[in-house]
Design an enzyme around this catalytic site. Structure first.
Site, PDB file in Angstrom:
ATOM      1  N   GLU B  50      -1.140  -0.148  -9.006  1.00  0.00           N
ATOM      2  CA  GLU B  50       0.217   0.271  -9.347  1.00  0.00           C
ATOM      3  C   GLU B  50       0.540   0.078 -10.828  1.00  0.00           C
ATOM      4  OE1 GLU B  50      -0.626  -1.604  -6.785  1.00  0.00           O
ATOM      5  OE2 GLU B  50       0.231  -0.773  -4.953  1.00  0.00           O
ATOM      6  N   PHE B 112       6.732  -9.727   5.931  1.00  0.00           N
ATOM      7  CA  PHE B 112       5.451  -9.328   5.355  1.00  0.00           C
ATOM      8  C   PHE B 112       5.681  -8.309   4.233  1.00  0.00           C
ATOM      9  CE2 PHE B 112       1.755  -6.374   5.385  1.00  0.00           C
ATOM     10  CZ  PHE B 112       0.840  -7.266   4.847  1.00  0.00           C
ATOM     11  N   GLN B 113       5.091  -8.563   3.077  1.00  0.00           N
ATOM     12  CA  GLN B 113       5.211  -7.719   1.882  1.00  0.00           C
ATOM     13  C   GLN B 113       6.649  -7.533   1.438  1.00  0.00           C
ATOM     14  OE1 GLN B 113       2.754  -4.137   2.344  1.00  0.00           O
ATOM     15  NE2 GLN B 113       1.008  -5.292   1.584  1.00  0.00           N
ATOM     16  N   LYS B 162      12.473   0.692   4.137  1.00  0.00           N
ATOM     17  CA  LYS B 162      11.711   1.635   4.947  1.00  0.00           C
ATOM     18  C   LYS B 162      12.609   2.415   5.906  1.00  0.00           C
ATOM     19  CE  LYS B 162       7.545   1.856   7.764  1.00  0.00           C
ATOM     20  NZ  LYS B 162       6.406   1.127   8.312  1.00  0.00           N
ATOM     21  N   MET B 469      -8.385  -9.399 -31.815  1.00  0.00           N
ATOM     22  CA  MET B 469      -7.238  -9.894 -32.573  1.00  0.00           C
ATOM     23  C   MET B 469      -7.050 -11.394 -32.349  1.00  0.00           C
ATOM     24  SD  MET B 469      -5.053  -9.138 -34.798  1.00  0.00           S
ATOM     25  CE  MET B 469      -4.431  -7.463 -34.951  1.00  0.00           C
TER      26      MET B 469
END
Lengths: 190, 564
Positions: B50, B112-113, B162, B469
């Site tokens: 993502e 969950f999630q 959802k 760097m």
């Protein structure tokens, strides 16, 4: 230096979080914050006491204004304002101390709103200094709990901190009014 | 018309002119995915992570000027967007991010999630929404695009549970939305504009400092007209690169920490600084109290909160760069500053950027050759670090809006997905991703996405086996104590790219650079050149952090050893 900032914000979930998140993230020093309903149904009114110099307060004001749900911000420190705070103080009492406490309450034009056998609750309204003084004087008796609202402030006279007449009804810009293209087109040349 | 929340979302995106979405599915956002076949006009690019979706949307938005769109599922999908959103926020890039959320009844239960993504993204989005009713979807999307793309642009996140995606309601797309707390200012008060014109007329050593705002508002012609009419040289911030033609006689260069010495010196000597669409970042100013000590400052800036934040403006013109320049231009009388232009030219000659060493393959040489071969007309997307600074120094931009880089956040790994987004936004352009071997390995999985969708980005991988760097800072400020900056066992990037399906070649020698670049560009699809570059080359000039032009370090004797 302490400044008083008043803001009108949309009455939506999460608004307080947006504001406190910004204040924390930018390291501004807020010594009190009060929030509640306003005269308009969709708006809440907040007041902040901000510590810092002129530049800091300007930044706080601008950063507040940047939050989308904040509709209006005003620094009213230089105005002629009335400022009040409410405190509830629960003090330990004994038969020996009760009358002395009641005398103090009278002097401060405070009130007693709950009396128990071993404590009482005092309600006091005023500026911060007055509440600080009363709390200090009650200290020797045993302050069990102290709670205060933070400063509420309002400009004296007929001037008000309010949103512009067209502000609630004005349409938001439809497309990029800042010159960015609204359809697939290569940028203009030099 | 009755629609589900998911259908409404797709329909709303189409109404906003969206044609590409970067995303990756998961449980909470699945109902949205299952409506996608009904909307064939929405092209979905399936990313590998993502973070790639967020960076790609950012690159797309910078290349086109229109909001980029990415979406992800709840929980880890949403948190993986965070770095990209922070990047878009710092650089004022319009992005609309949509996240699935657990069902309304499960919110707050640590389901969950489940992640509080609206809470997480408060400080790194311009605004965000949690949609609680399907009927609200069209209005929220309309508001999100309005906020992302107007005023000072930025990312807006829309979190949709959802069961809101599956809920049915009547679809009404609002023509007008009301955001009473959001009123971007486009034009400055005319008295202020007059004051600014007065300062410009009186200035002996005026200098324009052009920033990203010039590009965002597409004020290219206005900037050029101002510079030419008032004979004012132009320096550009990192994100302002390609706002002004670099082959123009009035162009000076990029000032700041790794800018050209002469550009920083010009700021030091200027008596008037006309800052346009920039925010005086510490990489530009160094020590604030010593910045532009001889100059009055005109600050043209759309965000009032940026005015007087770092540098006090003598005249603040709050408004959109293009609008304000259009207000200002009619008040500018043609003038000349021959002495000042001569002085700037003198500085340029005396403190020119160093040339790459002929006996070693140096990144600057690759960038010089790329600039030459693409005629300064390719889109350049960089990562963060040495190669980014050399790209800024050595690529000569000859068209508007060609430089894309994570300037504010400094997010390594930006170069891979953002280049993919930029290429999708501008299929007519050659897109070169200038990558470091550090950042490249953070997001290289998107090579698969590019091959899958035939997105023909060309990669110049500046492979020195160092986090260059950081190593440079260890070299200069920590007595060359190299800790955790050396990759002792990098993968074989050519084989790796080939495994993904790219055309790839390794270049170790100066003589092979041109050939490889030409071949990569002739190749139809994505291609990668693994340049084994000088390992311990440092970027100069350098103004150490928090210091001034007086402490500027110019290029010293080389100390380098040859790779492998």
């Amino acid at each position: 230096m302490k400044h008083t900032i008043v803001a009108l914000v949309l009455d939506k979930p999460g608004v307080l979080n947006r504001i406190t998140s910004m204040i924390r993230r930018r390291g501004f020093n807020i010594s009190s914050l009060a929030v509640g309903a306003s005269e308009a149904p969709s708006l809440s009114r907040m007041s902040f006491v901000v510590e810092g110099g002129e530049e800091t307060v300007k930044q706080v004001t601008k950063q507040l204004q940047k939050i989308i749900d904040v509709v209006k911000v005003a620094d009213i420190s230089k105005e002629n304002v009335v400022a009040r705070e409410l405190a509830l103080i629960k003090v330990t009492t004994t038969p020996a101390t009760r009358s002395e406490i009641v005398q103090l309450v009278d002097i401060f034009r405070a009130g007693i709103i709950d009396v128990g056998s071993e404590s009482l609750i005092i309600e006091v309204t005023g500026d911060e200094e007055k509440i600080n003084s009363l709390a200090r004087l009650l200290e020797p008796f045993g302050v069990k709990e102290l709670m205060r609202t933070g400063r509420l402030a309002m400009v004296r006279g007929s001037s008000t901190v309010k949103i512009d007449d067209d502000q609630l009804g004005a349409p938001a810009p439809r497309t990029a009014s800042n010159g960015a293209p609204s359809s697939d087109s290569p940028p203009p040349g030099w | 018309m009755r629609m589900t929340g998911g259908q409404m979302l797709c329909e709303s995106l189409l109404r906003e002119g969206v044609s590409v979405v970067f995303g990756l599915p998961g449980g909470a956002i699945l109902p949205l995915y299952q409506t996608l076949p009904q909307f064939p006009q929405l092209r979905h690019i399936l990313v590998r992570h993502e973070q790639g979706a967020a960076f790609a949307a950012d690159g797309y938005a910078r290349a086109t000027g229109r909001p980029g769109v990415c979406w992800a599922t709840s929980g880890p999908g949403a948190t993986n967007l965070v770095t990209g959103l922070a990047c878009s926020m710092m650089d004022s890039v319009p992005v609309v991010a949509i996240t699935g959320q657990v069902a309304r009844s499960a919110i707050g239960t640590d389901a969950f999630q489940e992640t509080d993504i609206t809470g997480i993204t408060v400080p790194i989005t311009k605004h965000n929404y949690l949609v609680t009713r399907a009927a609200d979807v069209p209005q929220v999307i309309r508001e999100a695009f309005c906020l992302a793309g107007t005023g000072r642009p930025g990312p807006v996140l829309v979190d949709i549970p959802k069961d809101v995606l599956t809920e049915e309601a009547d679809f009404n797309y609002p023509e007008v939305v009301h955001l009473p707390g959001y009123r971007p200012i486009l034009e400055a008060p005319i008295e202020q504009v007059r004051k600014a014109a007065g300062l410009i007329a009186a200035a002996k050593r005026p200098l324009i400092l052009a920033g990203h705002g010039v590009i965002i508002s597409r004020a290219f012609q206005e900037l050029r007209e101002l510079a030419e009419r008032a004979q004012t040289p132009v320096v550009s911030t990192l994100l302002g690169l390609s706002s002004f033609p670099e082959d123009h006689i009035l162009y000076v260069g990029m000032p700041g920490m790794h800018g050209a010495a002469y550009a920083s010196m010009a700021i030091n000597e200027a008596d008037l600084l006309i800052a346009i669409g920039m925010r005086f970042d510490d990489r530009v100013t160094g020590k604030l109290s010593a910045f532009a000590p001889n100059a009055s400052v005109i600050h043209i800036e759309i965000d009032p909160a940026e005015v007087d934040k770092n540098i006090k403006a003598h005249v603040a013109l709050v408004g959109d760069a293009k609008h304000v320049l259009r207000q200002l231009l009619p008040l500018i009388q043609p003038k000349t500053n021959p002495e000042w232009l001569r002085r700037v030219e003198e500085l340029k000659q005396a403190h020119a950027l160093g040339s790459p060493r002929p006996d070693r393959l140096q990144q600057r040489y690759v960038l010089e050759r790329l600039s030459e071969i693409t005629d300064g007309r390719a889109i350049i997307v960089t990562g963060v670090g040495q190669h980014q600074m050399w790209a800024a120094q050595y690529y000569q931009f000859k068209e508007p809006n060609l430089f894309m880089s994570s300037g504010g956040l400094g997010a390594m790994g930006y170069e891979v997905p953002a280049a993919m987004g930029a290429q999708l936004g501008r299929p007519d352009k050659v897109v070169w991703s200038i990558a470091g071997d550090g950042g490249f390995q953070m997001t290289m999985y998107e090579l698969a996405t590019m091959v899958e969708n035939n997105i023909p980005v060309k990669f110049a991988l500046m492979d020195n086996s160092y986090l260059g760097m950081v190593r440079q800072w260890q070299d200069l400020f920590y007595k060359k104590t190299y800790v955790a900056t050396h990759y002792t066992r990098n993968p074989d990037f050519v084989k790796l790219a080939e495994a993904f399906g790219l055309w790839a070649v390794r270049v170790k020698e100066v003589d092979h650079v041109d050939d490889a670049i030409h071949q990569a560009m002739l190749h139809q699809g994505p291609a990668l050149i693994d340049f084994w570059v000088d390992q311990e080359e440092n970027v100069f000039p350098m103004i150490p952090p928090g210091q001034t032009v007086a402490e500027l370090m110019e290029e010293p004797e080389e100390r380098v050893h040859w790779k492998k």
